[in-house]
Design a protein around this motif. Sequence first.
Motif, mmCIF file in Angstrom:
data_model
loop_
_atom_site.group_PDB
_atom_site.id
_atom_site.type_symbol
_atom_site.label_atom_id
_atom_site.label_comp_id
_atom_site.label_asym_id
_atom_site.label_seq_id
_atom_site.Cartn_x
_atom_site.Cartn_y
_atom_site.Cartn_z
ATOM 1 N N LYS A 202 -6.505 -0.517 -7.159
ATOM 2 C CA LYS A 202 -7.180 0.652 -7.720
ATOM 3 C C LYS A 202 -8.346 0.216 -8.600
ATOM 4 N N PHE B 210 -5.423 4.103 3.684
ATOM 5 C CA PHE B 210 -6.001 5.312 3.121
ATOM 6 C C PHE B 210 -6.755 4.994 1.840
ATOM 7 N N TYR C 211 -4.430 2.783 -0.407
ATOM 8 C CA TYR C 211 -3.012 2.753 -0.087
ATOM 9 C C TYR C 211 -2.848 2.270 1.348
ATOM 10 N N PHE D 158 -8.567 4.499 -5.179
ATOM 11 C CA PHE D 158 -7.347 3.826 -4.755
ATOM 12 C C PHE D 158 -7.440 3.459 -3.277
ATOM 13 N N GLN E 111 -0.036 2.428 4.646
ATOM 14 C CA GLN E 111 1.153 3.070 5.193
ATOM 15 C C GLN E 111 1.583 2.319 6.450
ATOM 16 N N PHE F 268 -7.237 12.311 -0.453
ATOM 17 C CA PHE F 268 -7.157 11.172 0.447
ATOM 18 C C PHE F 268 -8.180 11.278 1.569
ATOM 19 N N LEU G 170 0.616 1.413 -2.836
ATOM 20 C CA LEU G 170 -0.674 1.111 -3.451
ATOM 21 C C LEU G 170 -1.058 -0.337 -3.222
ATOM 22 N N GLY H 280 6.430 5.238 3.705
ATOM 23 C CA GLY H 280 5.565 5.954 2.776
ATOM 24 C C GLY H 280 4.354 5.113 2.427
ATOM 25 N N LEU H 281 3.542 5.630 1.536
ATOM 26 C CA LEU H 281 2.331 4.934 1.142
ATOM 27 C C LEU H 281 2.605 3.979 -0.007
#
Lengths: 114, 115
Positions: free
Chosen positions: B49, B90, B36, B34, B38, B105, B46, B43-44
């Motif tokens: 993936k 991330f 992500y 994945f 931020q 992560f 997506l 928050g994170l």
Amino acid sequence: DTAVSQTPKYLVTQMGNDKSIKCEQNLGHDTMYWYKQDSKKFLKIMFSYNNKELIINETVPNRFSPKSPDKAHLNLHINSLELGDSAVYFCASRGGSGRANEQFFGPGTRLTVL
Amino acid sequence: AQSVTQPDIHITVSEGASLELRCNYSYGATPYLFWYVQSPGQGLQLLLKYFSGDTLVQGIKGFEAEFKRSQSSFNLRKPSVHWSDAAEYFCAVGLSSGGYQKVTFGTGTKLQVIP
């Protein structure tokens, strides 16, 4: 509509106090998580619940106690707060059983212990 | 144990330039991976993936990533960066154990975009 929500967004408290952070998801997911993100942005899993059952507990001190009253909620209670607990805490949820199903994150709660 | 390495802590690019963020993983089986993002104070979210099939995956906001098994890499790319892409990125690797998912992560790469 907010998918994963956390309250409060900010929390400032003294050492030794007890505090709780609440998390709710309206996605109908079965699994919920708590993560801790330290000052260097390192994100580490703390707990995971599936259908109110604890499935992951990553050697977190006993002062941290998650509680899941139902599938949609996973709260985090912290006793005897310490300076090192200062961090941003993220709640996340995940649905289904597919290996690649992603997690959805809340906005985070910034905890500052003085 | 699974692990994820993001070698670049901080990257600065000019707006309009191309971007590549590196990610290397360590995992015995076929991983699912994945990326992500931020944004500050958020928050994170997506981006994309990978779990099987085409090794080049497309994500949101014009991002793509390529899975290279031989190099144990899953680098994130964007042909032309916008100022709004400034954020922390991330990479993560997922492990399925007993039907449950545990995600590890990387340490993140902070992207700065300059005019």
